[in-house]
Design an enzyme around this catalytic site. Structure first.
Site, PDB file in Angstrom:
ATOM      1  CG  ASP A  64     -76.918 -27.248   1.276  1.00  0.00           C
ATOM      2  OD1 ASP A  64     -76.497 -26.309   1.494  1.00  0.00           O
ATOM      3  OD2 ASP A  64     -78.070 -27.565   1.056  1.00  0.00           O
ATOM      4  CG  LEU A  65     -70.348 -24.567   2.746  1.00  0.00           C
ATOM      5  CD1 LEU A  65     -69.911 -26.005   2.946  1.00  0.00           C
ATOM      6  CD2 LEU A  65     -70.208 -24.324   1.536  1.00  0.00           C
ATOM      7  CE1 TYR A  69     -73.510 -15.828   0.648  1.00  0.00           C
ATOM      8  CE2 TYR A  69     -75.126 -14.047   1.131  1.00  0.00           C
ATOM      9  CZ  TYR A  69     -74.222 -15.170   0.382  1.00  0.00           C
ATOM     10  OH  TYR A  69     -74.566 -14.771  -1.166  1.00  0.00           O
ATOM     11  NE  ARG A 101     -80.992 -21.133   9.737  1.00  0.00           N
ATOM     12  CZ  ARG A 101     -80.546 -21.665   8.506  1.00  0.00           C
ATOM     13  NH1 ARG A 101     -80.950 -22.939   8.320  1.00  0.00           N
ATOM     14  NH2 ARG A 101     -79.859 -21.025   7.831  1.00  0.00           N
ATOM     15  CG  ASP A 156     -75.192 -22.262  -0.242  1.00  0.00           C
ATOM     16  OD1 ASP A 156     -75.685 -22.260  -1.280  1.00  0.00           O
ATOM     17  OD2 ASP A 156     -76.151 -22.101   0.636  1.00  0.00           O
ATOM     18  CD  GLU A 157     -77.687 -26.037  -2.619  1.00  0.00           C
ATOM     19  OE1 GLU A 157     -77.763 -26.837  -3.448  1.00  0.00           O
ATOM     20  OE2 GLU A 157     -78.389 -25.704  -1.930  1.00  0.00           O
TER      21      GLU A 157
END
Length: 483
Positions: A64-65, A69, A101, A156-157
């Site tokens: 999982d990146l 984006y 975040r 992305d996974e």
DNA sequence: TGGGGTTAT
DNA sequence: ATAACCC
């Protein structure tokens, strides 16, 4: 695990037991009961004795990146690297880097809310997915070098079935090394490792391969991400998120229960979506434990046997779904959303733009789409975004014009799309659309072989639709009048 | 809520 | 063609 000396035969021949094991095995955490179908010990193949793996358990990794984006944008423009960065689509911040975040920005946050929370937030437009899509496939291709069994989930996974890769590495380990195998990354729950347990050993080797994959992703593509290693896709996915940016975690079987009970609500179970969660709630089912203990019979009546049995197994951490190699995409689509589109002329312009980008993509892919679809979303005060679609075959003479690099196919396809449009929308009445999308699907490999006239009536299907070598015969799309 | 994807019915 | 699921 015996180093196989026995028959004096070449080591690459009978691996059918490995294959059998690759698509078996739910291996969740329902009380230790071994899978019923598996024997133990030795199995005879031909005149040879082959060791069976001590269990049918698989080794699956989920990769999982991290904020994909945003990572791509930071690679494109390194000046963004140490700033709080958000990727914007329309008025949404669809994802953001960890700097952002920390300052309170969340995924899918309104741009206004995000700016309010974090006035220094830098925003880049991410409505054009081209670079993300290209990087996404580079990741998948890199992973395919480790094992061809790679399944994409979004951009992305990826899931990779490492069972065979692990089995290949095990015999290489000398018996003294076997007792010194180490984990790479975290062990879920800090559970202690038992090097006598072959399941532990296999998962630890899986964790080492996962680390190699993440290293390769970083060294070759500059991308960081998380990995989870476990005995099935569900558990691998759940465990990959336990330590979050750029770390990895392995789940040993004994901690399965703790993992699935760490979910606070059934909606967090991958495979249980919005609709099903609502229906379960209506039945008073809110926790994983609620779902585990709910009457199977009533659940089957309520959701249908298929969904009921599948999700109740999920609640025990059981998931026998195979890692299905994704291969090239099944469809190409481009969409655009907007506040209002209420004239046919306006719609045609937007459709033409979408079509233009799609023709480029189809051209690069090399395969030919045989079906085209138009999608609309109508404005409605609160109805949950229902979309309407119309699709039709692409005439064969138009298909031939595809992929030539120029836009010969543009006008005929645009004409078809506008017919589909008028079939859905009564243009003589007022209308209000908020989304248009064009999709090319039913992709087939180009026909390279030369054909005689007879071949055009009945031809072996060259479609790569994966029904395992079955040679079905189909009538061609062409109409008889063409001859 | 965006701009994508997949499979099942 | 729609509806569910995933990101």
């Amino acid at each position: 695990v015996e180093p196989e000396e026995e028959g004096g035969r070449d080591e690459e021949e009978d691996e059918s037991w490995v294959m059998a094991l690759a698509d078996a095995g739910a291996t969740g955490c329902s009380q230790g009961a071994p899978e019923p179908e598996e024997p133990g010990g030795l199995t005879g193949f031909h005149d040879q004795v082959v060791p069976t793996p001590s269990s049918s358990s698989r080794v699956i990794v989920h990769l999982d990146l991290d904020c994909f984006y945003a990572q791509v944008e930071m690679i494109s423009n390194p000046e963004l690297k140490d700033k709080p960065l958000g990727v914007q689509q329309k008025y949404l911040v669809v994802t953001c880097n960890y700097e952002a975040r920390k300052l309170g920005v969340k995924k899918l946050m309104n741009v206004r809310d995000a700016k309010e929370k974090c006035p220094q937030l830098v925003l880049v437009n991410g409505e054009d997915l081209t670079r993300y899509r290209e990087m996404s496939y580079k990741v998948t291709e890199l992973l395919e070098e480790f094992s061809p069994v790679v399944e994409r989930l979004g951009f992305d996974e990826n899931f990779v079935d490492l069972t065979e890769v692990v089995e290949k590495r095990l015999p290489q380990l000398q018996s003294d090394e076997l007792s010194s195998v180490t984990v790479s990354g975290h062990v879920y729950n800090n559970q202690s490792i038992n090097l006598q347990d072959i399941l532990h050993i296999r998962l630890l080797v899986g964790s080492q391969i996962a680390a190699e994959m993440r290293e390769a992703m970083y060294n070759q593509l500059g991308l960081t991400g998380c990995a989870g290693v476990a005995s099935n896709k569900l558990l691998a996915k759940l465990v990959s998120g336990v330590f979050k940016p750029n770390q990895q975690t392995v789940l040993l079987p004994e901690s399965c229960k703790d993992l699935i009970h760490s979910l606070n609500h059934i909606k967090e179970m991958p495979g249980i979506g919005y609709k099903t969660a609502k229906r379960l709630e209506a039945l008073g089912i809110n926790s994983v434990h609620d779902l585990q203990t709910f009457s199977s019979k009533i659940l089957e009546k309520e959701l249908g046997i298929s969904v009921a049995q599948r999700i109740q197994k999920l609640s025990f951490g059981e998931d026998n779904s195979p890692v299905t190699p994704s291969g090239p995409p099944q469809s190409f689509s481009e969409e655009d959303s907007f506040k209002k589109c209420s004239t046919e002329v306006e719609a045609k312009k937007k459709i033409e733009e979408l079509l233009g980008s799609l023709l480029n993509r189809v051209c690069q892919d090399g395969r030919k789409p045989h079906t085209i679809r138009l999608v609309i979303r109508r404005y409605s005060s609160e109805k949950h975004c229902s979309r309407e679609t119309r699709q039709c075959p692409i005439p064969s003479h138009v298909i031939q014009k595809l992929g030539t690099g120029n836009y010969d196919a543009m006008t005929p396809i645009l004409d078809i799309l506008m017919k589909l449009f008028r079939n859905m929308v009564n243009v003589k009445m007022p209308f209000h659309l908020t989304l248009l999308s064009v999709c090319f699907c039913n992709l087939k490999a180009i026909n390279t072989t030369k054909r005689g006239p007879i071949d055009n009536y009945l031809t072996p299907s060259l479609s790569t639709t994966s029904h395992s070598g079955k040679r079905s015969f189909k009538m061609k799309d062409t109409h008889m009048e063409d001859f």
